[in-house]
Design an enzyme around this catalytic site. Sequence first.
Site, PDB file in Angstrom:
ATOM      1  CB  SER A   1     -69.952  66.952  21.343  1.00  0.00           C
ATOM      2  OG  SER A   1     -70.459  67.520  20.208  1.00  0.00           O
TER       3      SER A   1
ATOM      4  CB  SER B   1     -65.024  58.167   9.105  1.00  0.00           C
ATOM      5  OG  SER B   1     -65.523  59.135   8.059  1.00  0.00           O
TER       6      SER B   1
ATOM      7  CE1 TYR C   1     -62.084  61.964  11.480  1.00  0.00           C
ATOM      8  CE2 TYR C   1     -62.841  61.968   9.013  1.00  0.00           C
ATOM      9  CZ  TYR C   1     -62.932  61.715  10.589  1.00  0.00           C
ATOM     10  OH  TYR C   1     -64.223  61.364  11.004  1.00  0.00           O
TER      11      TYR C   1
ATOM     12  CE  LYS D   1     -62.472  58.817  12.857  1.00  0.00           C
ATOM     13  NZ  LYS D   1     -62.982  58.450  13.942  1.00  0.00           N
TER      14      LYS D   1
ATOM     15  CB  THR E   1     -71.928  66.269  15.159  1.00  0.00           C
ATOM     16  OG1 THR E   1     -70.503  66.092  14.257  1.00  0.00           O
ATOM     17  CG2 THR E   1     -72.569  65.029  14.766  1.00  0.00           C
TER      18      THR E   1
HETATM   19  N1  NAP Z   1     -70.053  63.922  12.176  1.00  0.00           N
HETATM   20  C1  NAP Z   1     -69.746  63.320  10.984  1.00  0.00           C
HETATM   21  O1  NAP Z   1     -70.017  63.614   9.739  1.00  0.00           O
HETATM   22  C2  NAP Z   1     -68.813  62.237  11.192  1.00  0.00           C
HETATM   23  C3  NAP Z   1     -68.623  61.472  10.081  1.00  0.00           C
HETATM   24  C4  NAP Z   1     -67.738  60.396  10.288  1.00  0.00           C
HETATM   25  C5  NAP Z   1     -67.327  59.645  11.314  1.00  0.00           C
HETATM   26  N2  NAP Z   1     -67.616  60.518  12.540  1.00  0.00           N
HETATM   27  C6  NAP Z   1     -66.960  60.261  13.736  1.00  0.00           C
HETATM   28  O2  NAP Z   1     -67.750  60.097  14.747  1.00  0.00           O
HETATM   29  C7  NAP Z   1     -67.345  60.161  16.055  1.00  0.00           C
HETATM   30  C8  NAP Z   1     -67.990  61.328  16.669  1.00  0.00           C
HETATM   31  O3  NAP Z   1     -67.844  62.684  16.019  1.00  0.00           O
HETATM   32  P1  NAP Z   1     -68.928  63.576  16.204  1.00  0.00           P
HETATM   33  O4  NAP Z   1     -69.340  63.974  14.802  1.00  0.00           O
HETATM   34  O5  NAP Z   1     -69.808  63.397  17.413  1.00  0.00           O
HETATM   35  O6  NAP Z   1     -68.137  65.069  16.697  1.00  0.00           O
HETATM   36  P2  NAP Z   1     -68.180  65.924  17.581  1.00  0.00           P
HETATM   37  O7  NAP Z   1     -69.509  66.771  17.761  1.00  0.00           O
HETATM   38  O8  NAP Z   1     -66.839  66.963  17.514  1.00  0.00           O
HETATM   39  O9  NAP Z   1     -67.638  65.090  19.017  1.00  0.00           O
HETATM   40  C9  NAP Z   1     -66.265  64.779  19.263  1.00  0.00           C
HETATM   41  C10 NAP Z   1     -66.335  64.124  20.476  1.00  0.00           C
HETATM   42  O10 NAP Z   1     -64.921  63.713  20.667  1.00  0.00           O
HETATM   43  C11 NAP Z   1     -64.696  64.304  22.014  1.00  0.00           C
HETATM   44  N3  NAP Z   1     -63.029  64.359  21.789  1.00  0.00           N
HETATM   45  C12 NAP Z   1     -62.398  65.169  20.903  1.00  0.00           C
HETATM   46  N4  NAP Z   1     -61.212  65.190  21.191  1.00  0.00           N
HETATM   47  C13 NAP Z   1     -60.979  64.480  22.386  1.00  0.00           C
HETATM   48  C14 NAP Z   1     -59.805  64.154  23.261  1.00  0.00           C
HETATM   49  N5  NAP Z   1     -58.689  64.742  22.711  1.00  0.00           N
HETATM   50  N6  NAP Z   1     -59.974  63.435  24.215  1.00  0.00           N
HETATM   51  C15 NAP Z   1     -61.108  63.070  24.578  1.00  0.00           C
HETATM   52  N7  NAP Z   1     -62.275  63.311  23.994  1.00  0.00           N
HETATM   53  C16 NAP Z   1     -62.004  64.139  22.793  1.00  0.00           C
HETATM   54  C17 NAP Z   1     -65.214  65.627  22.046  1.00  0.00           C
HETATM   55  O11 NAP Z   1     -65.204  65.612  23.704  1.00  0.00           O
HETATM   56  P3  NAP Z   1     -64.534  66.936  24.348  1.00  0.00           P
HETATM   57  O12 NAP Z   1     -64.326  68.184  23.387  1.00  0.00           O
HETATM   58  O13 NAP Z   1     -65.366  67.206  25.579  1.00  0.00           O
HETATM   59  O14 NAP Z   1     -63.157  66.324  24.890  1.00  0.00           O
HETATM   60  C18 NAP Z   1     -66.599  65.195  21.624  1.00  0.00           C
HETATM   61  O15 NAP Z   1     -67.357  64.539  22.764  1.00  0.00           O
HETATM   62  C19 NAP Z   1     -65.550  60.759  15.616  1.00  0.00           C
HETATM   63  O16 NAP Z   1     -64.977  59.608  15.739  1.00  0.00           O
HETATM   64  C20 NAP Z   1     -65.900  61.116  14.166  1.00  0.00           C
HETATM   65  O17 NAP Z   1     -64.686  60.961  13.573  1.00  0.00           O
HETATM   66  C21 NAP Z   1     -68.211  61.618  12.483  1.00  0.00           C
END
Ligand code: NAP
Length: 260
Positions: free
Chosen positions: A15, A139, A152, A156, A187
């Site tokens: 994702s 993050s 969170y 982080k 996302t």
């Molecule tokens: N989007 C933002 O604004 C943002 C900002 C700052 C940092 N981030 C960081 O970026 C990273 C990616 O996030 P995203 O925005 O792409 O979010 P996302 O679309 O919700 O994707 C999260 C991913 O993490 C996996 N995941 C969650 N829980 C898990 C578990 N227990 N075991 C294995 N895999 C797990 C999910 O896969 P499954 O559900 O298939 O397990 C999914 O592939 C994260 O570390 C997030 O904290 C995002």
Amino acid sequence: MSVNNKTVWLTGASSGIGLALARQLANQGARLILTSRREQQLEELRQSLPNSEQHQVLALDLNQPEKAKETASAALKNTPVDILINNAGVSQRSPAMETDLTVYRTLMEVDYFSVVALNQVVLADMVKRRNGHIVTVSSVAGKVGTKLRSGYSGAKFAVIGYMDCLRAEMAEHNVRCTTVLPGFVHTQIAHNALTGDGSLRGKEDQDNASGISPEQCAADIIRAIESNKAEVISGKGMSKVAPLLQRFFPGLLRKMLANR
Ligand SMILES: NC(=O)c1ccc[n+]([C@@H]2O[C@H](COP(=O)([O-])OP(=O)(O)OC[C@H]3O[C@@H](n4cnc5c(N)ncnc54)[C@H](OP(=O)(O)O)[C@@H]3O)[C@@H](O)[C@H]2O)c1
């Protein structure tokens, strides 16, 4: 170091930022090990990538770091990993006073302990080969604490400290360490965020919906790997400048965040 012809273990590949990373890395000639919980999703992704037979799926639940470490150690025994990207993560939208302790633990397991555990799967081999790269997606919330994200942000912040220590320890072994600080990225993160009782929030929020695209964030991460950046912020607007405000005008930022 170019990602071409490298073996890259990528978590959170099903994702958002991880999915965009998987596509861009495969297009640039990397061999991927795709990790998240949803095996079927990962298998469909693998089949859709260029040179699909070179990639593999390794489904793990990172809410159980010890078990994930054991499973991954066995699965990757004969697969030297050049780059590990710890991208999987889960966020939170709940006030500190109304958040169960179990939610804090889940956030620490997935966003902190799983990073420590997966790094332990690959580090000894990287040190032995005097080559490797650990990338961890933290993050902007790992530098700046805002409302509704106490667990969170805690996780982080912790992972940034861990990566700083690891970078210092690994320098003499030629193992590179990059920490990525995304701001708001569009996302499923807000949708998948935990509320106070541990249930999923189940809807988007405006901040993430108006953020940068996951493709842009993925491109920033690949550039950071190629240029061996210690730390990189990927975002736009307020979420990009917040760490600078925190450093140079902390009082002003505190007032802004309390009134937000
Ligand atoms: N989007 C933002 O604004 C943002 C900002 C700052 C940092 N981030 C960081 O970026 C990273 C990616 O996030 P995203 O925005 O792409 O979010 P996302 O679309 O919700 O994707 C999260 C991913 O993490 C996996 N995941 C969650 N829980 C898990 C578990 N227990 N075991 C294995 N895999 C797990 C999910 O896969 P499954 O559900 O298939 O397990 C999914 O592939 C994260 O570390 C997030 O904290 C995002």
